[in-house]
Design a protein around this motif. Structure first.
Motif, PDB file in Angstrom:
ATOM      1  N   SER A 136      -1.122   1.208  -2.137  1.00  0.00           N
ATOM      2  CA  SER A 136      -1.668  -0.265  -2.128  1.00  0.00           C
ATOM      3  C   SER A 136      -0.721  -1.192  -1.901  1.00  0.00           C
ATOM      4  CB  SER A 136      -2.645  -0.398  -3.326  1.00  0.00           C
ATOM      5  OG  SER A 136      -1.807  -0.298  -4.424  1.00  0.00           O
ATOM      6  N   ARG A 137       0.328  -0.957  -1.993  1.00  0.00           N
ATOM      7  CA  ARG A 137       1.618  -1.841  -1.570  1.00  0.00           C
ATOM      8  C   ARG A 137       2.204  -1.503  -0.507  1.00  0.00           C
ATOM      9  NH1 ARG A 137       1.829  -0.889  -7.115  1.00  0.00           N
ATOM     10  NH2 ARG A 137       3.728   0.478  -7.017  1.00  0.00           N
ATOM     11  N   ALA A 138       2.502  -2.327   0.305  1.00  0.00           N
ATOM     12  CA  ALA A 138       3.572  -2.247   1.487  1.00  0.00           C
ATOM     13  C   ALA A 138       4.594  -1.623   1.543  1.00  0.00           C
ATOM     14  CB  ALA A 138       3.995  -3.692   2.115  1.00  0.00           C
ATOM     15  N   LYS A 146      -7.268   2.154   4.152  1.00  0.00           N
ATOM     16  CA  LYS A 146      -6.399   0.987   4.049  1.00  0.00           C
ATOM     17  C   LYS A 146      -6.966   0.115   3.084  1.00  0.00           C
ATOM     18  CE  LYS A 146      -5.445  -2.967   7.251  1.00  0.00           C
ATOM     19  NZ  LYS A 146      -5.956  -3.965   6.133  1.00  0.00           N
ATOM     20  N   PRO A 147      -6.149  -0.377   2.119  1.00  0.00           N
ATOM     21  CA  PRO A 147      -6.591  -1.690   1.432  1.00  0.00           C
ATOM     22  C   PRO A 147      -6.538  -2.897   2.067  1.00  0.00           C
ATOM     23  CG  PRO A 147      -4.868  -0.492   0.436  1.00  0.00           C
ATOM     24  CD  PRO A 147      -4.865  -0.024   1.728  1.00  0.00           C
ATOM     25  N   GLU A 148      -7.597  -3.733   1.772  1.00  0.00           N
ATOM     26  CA  GLU A 148      -7.901  -4.872   2.485  1.00  0.00           C
ATOM     27  C   GLU A 148      -6.566  -5.919   2.575  1.00  0.00           C
ATOM     28  OE1 GLU A 148     -11.874  -7.796   2.843  1.00  0.00           O
ATOM     29  OE2 GLU A 148     -11.463  -6.816   0.919  1.00  0.00           O
ATOM     30  N   ASN A 149      -5.853  -5.826   1.583  1.00  0.00           N
ATOM     31  CA  ASN A 149      -4.908  -6.723   1.346  1.00  0.00           C
ATOM     32  C   ASN A 149      -3.428  -6.370   2.008  1.00  0.00           C
ATOM     33  OD1 ASN A 149      -4.656  -4.614  -0.852  1.00  0.00           O
ATOM     34  ND2 ASN A 149      -2.491  -5.627  -1.208  1.00  0.00           N
ATOM     35  N   ILE A 150      -3.391  -5.112   2.892  1.00  0.00           N
ATOM     36  CA  ILE A 150      -2.251  -4.806   3.539  1.00  0.00           C
ATOM     37  C   ILE A 150      -2.527  -5.226   5.067  1.00  0.00           C
ATOM     38  CG2 ILE A 150      -0.773  -3.075   4.037  1.00  0.00           C
ATOM     39  CD1 ILE A 150      -0.362  -3.583   1.209  1.00  0.00           C
ATOM     40  N   ASP A 151      -1.526  -5.955   5.670  1.00  0.00           N
ATOM     41  CA  ASP A 151      -1.650  -5.982   6.990  1.00  0.00           C
ATOM     42  C   ASP A 151      -1.607  -5.043   7.953  1.00  0.00           C
ATOM     43  OD1 ASP A 151      -0.316  -7.262   9.874  1.00  0.00           O
ATOM     44  OD2 ASP A 151      -1.518  -8.995   8.795  1.00  0.00           O
ATOM     45  N   LYS A 152      -2.256  -4.881   8.983  1.00  0.00           N
ATOM     46  CA  LYS A 152      -2.499  -3.852   9.939  1.00  0.00           C
ATOM     47  C   LYS A 152      -1.023  -3.514  10.636  1.00  0.00           C
ATOM     48  CE  LYS A 152      -7.124  -3.405  11.257  1.00  0.00           C
ATOM     49  NZ  LYS A 152      -8.221  -3.323  12.198  1.00  0.00           N
ATOM     50  N   ILE A 209     -16.060  11.675   2.384  1.00  0.00           N
ATOM     51  CA  ILE A 209     -16.141  12.479   3.617  1.00  0.00           C
ATOM     52  C   ILE A 209     -14.936  13.411   3.739  1.00  0.00           C
ATOM     53  CG2 ILE A 209     -17.607  10.546   4.884  1.00  0.00           C
ATOM     54  CD1 ILE A 209     -14.861  10.172   6.438  1.00  0.00           C
ATOM     55  N   ALA A 210     -14.116  13.369   2.881  1.00  0.00           N
ATOM     56  CA  ALA A 210     -12.763  14.145   2.983  1.00  0.00           C
ATOM     57  C   ALA A 210     -13.134  15.504   2.529  1.00  0.00           C
ATOM     58  CB  ALA A 210     -11.772  13.514   2.081  1.00  0.00           C
ATOM     59  N   ASP A 211     -12.387  16.527   3.130  1.00  0.00           N
ATOM     60  CA  ASP A 211     -12.153  17.858   2.833  1.00  0.00           C
ATOM     61  C   ASP A 211     -11.139  17.997   1.932  1.00  0.00           C
ATOM     62  OD1 ASP A 211     -14.562  19.263   4.427  1.00  0.00           O
ATOM     63  OD2 ASP A 211     -13.640  18.082   5.823  1.00  0.00           O
ATOM     64  N   PHE A 212      -9.972  17.109   2.258  1.00  0.00           N
ATOM     65  CA  PHE A 212      -8.845  17.504   1.451  1.00  0.00           C
ATOM     66  C   PHE A 212      -8.045  16.024   1.373  1.00  0.00           C
ATOM     67  CE2 PHE A 212      -4.929  18.881  -0.078  1.00  0.00           C
ATOM     68  CZ  PHE A 212      -4.914  19.941  -0.815  1.00  0.00           C
ATOM     69  N   VAL A 213      -7.160  15.898   0.296  1.00  0.00           N
ATOM     70  CA  VAL A 213      -6.639  14.285   0.314  1.00  0.00           C
ATOM     71  C   VAL A 213      -5.143  14.487   0.026  1.00  0.00           C
ATOM     72  CG1 VAL A 213      -6.835  12.196  -1.018  1.00  0.00           C
ATOM     73  CG2 VAL A 213      -8.916  13.404  -0.443  1.00  0.00           C
ATOM     74  N   LEU A 214      -4.600  13.619   1.011  1.00  0.00           N
ATOM     75  CA  LEU A 214      -3.062  13.517   0.475  1.00  0.00           C
ATOM     76  C   LEU A 214      -2.860  12.180  -0.006  1.00  0.00           C
ATOM     77  CD1 LEU A 214      -3.221  15.713   2.849  1.00  0.00           C
ATOM     78  CD2 LEU A 214      -0.831  15.000   3.533  1.00  0.00           C
ATOM     79  N   VAL A 215      -2.442  12.087  -1.364  1.00  0.00           N
ATOM     80  CA  VAL A 215      -2.671  10.928  -2.141  1.00  0.00           C
ATOM     81  C   VAL A 215      -1.359  10.471  -2.827  1.00  0.00           C
ATOM     82  CG1 VAL A 215      -3.702  12.182  -4.247  1.00  0.00           C
ATOM     83  CG2 VAL A 215      -3.914   9.651  -3.776  1.00  0.00           C
ATOM     84  N   CYS A 216      -1.252   9.156  -2.674  1.00  0.00           N
ATOM     85  CA  CYS A 216      -0.103   8.342  -3.383  1.00  0.00           C
ATOM     86  C   CYS A 216      -0.398   8.670  -4.879  1.00  0.00           C
ATOM     87  CB  CYS A 216       0.123   7.116  -2.868  1.00  0.00           C
ATOM     88  SG  CYS A 216       1.275   6.015  -4.046  1.00  0.00           S
ATOM     89  N   SER A 217       0.889   8.656  -5.748  1.00  0.00           N
ATOM     90  CA  SER A 217       0.652   8.717  -7.224  1.00  0.00           C
ATOM     91  C   SER A 217       0.073   7.148  -7.507  1.00  0.00           C
ATOM     92  CB  SER A 217       1.989   9.075  -7.807  1.00  0.00           C
ATOM     93  OG  SER A 217       1.806   9.044  -9.229  1.00  0.00           O
TER      94      SER A 217
END
Length: 250
Positions: A61-63, A93-99, A126-134
């Protein structure tokens, strides 16, 4: 401290060691982690195929996190797609992060990825699998019972400064709550795309292991208590105030 209200059951035991009265009220995420639309409508709105596996990428959630972690996720995704050509990839994509933060990275990694803004719980649904940041996202992923791997990488200097301070055996909140490794962790020097892709494929392509993981994730959700934690917290505070008032009057 007169009374501590905690959102994890293990915290109650921790504070008890120091003589602090603690009450486990449950975790507020149980009320919050809900998709906004049904799966079928969401797939249609982003032209995603219903019968092809979907891998959700949650790079943080941070750049700074995204710059460190998204390239690793994308390289892992390319290796996954070599084994599963029909695989679809989305980025929450979090709303606060620029594209532009994502665009600069995606331009260097030739992979078709759909960026979906401010719809994290739908991306999990909708995901079957997730790659997620801690971070908190690991717990949100566990609540939705989605098999996942945890990835984290920070600047080398920060890692060298913080690593000696970490005393817990796991970094992922879902693993800490479970008290064991359910979601494989790929932290700092171990965050290698090849190793990540191999582990994802191992879990995803083995139906027994995949379902076992989902069942273990359901166990994590149970450990977070019941819904309406804020209401229980409010009632507990009110009861304590009333009790304190009675003690003063007596």
């Amino acid at each position: 401290i007169d009374k501590m209200l905690v959102i994890f059951e293990f915290e109650k035991e921790f504070y008890a060691k120091f003589g602090i009265e603690a009450e486990f009220v449950g975790h507020p995420l149980l009320d919050i982690v809900q998709p906004s639309v049904n799966k079928e409508d969401f797939l249609k709105s982003f032209n995603l195929r219903e019968n092809s596996p979907i891998f959700s990428l949650l790079p943080g959630s941070r750049a700074a996190e995204i710059r460190n972690i998204l390239p690793i996720m994308l390289e892992s995704a390319k290796l996954i797609q070599k084994k599963i050509p029909a695989a679809q990839f989305i980025i929450s994509k979090p709303e606060n992060i620029d594209k532009s933060v994502y665009a600069l990275i995606l331009n260097r990694h030739k992979l078709k990825v759909e960026i979906i803004e401010a719809k994290q719980y739908d991306c999990l649904n909708i995901a079957d699998f997730v790659l997620v940041c801690s971070g908190t996202a690991t717990l949100e992923t566990a609540i939705t019972r989605k098999p996942n791997v945890i990835i984290y990488k920070m600047g080398l200097l920060n890692y060298l400064l913080y690593r000696p301070l970490v005393k817990v055996p796991f970094i992922g909140m879902e693993n800490i709550v479970a008290g064991k490794m359910i979601a494989p962790e790929f932290i700092q020097f171990k965050a290698k795309p090849k190793a990540i892709a191999l582990k994802v494929l191992e879990i995803f392509q083995d139906k027994n292991q995949y379902e076992l993981t989902r069942n273990e994730l359901a166990g994590i959700k149970e450990k977070l208590g019941a819904p309406q934690a804020p209401l229980r917290a409010a009632k507990s505070i009110l009861a304590w105030i009333n009790s304190a008032s009675d003690r003063k009057l007596s």
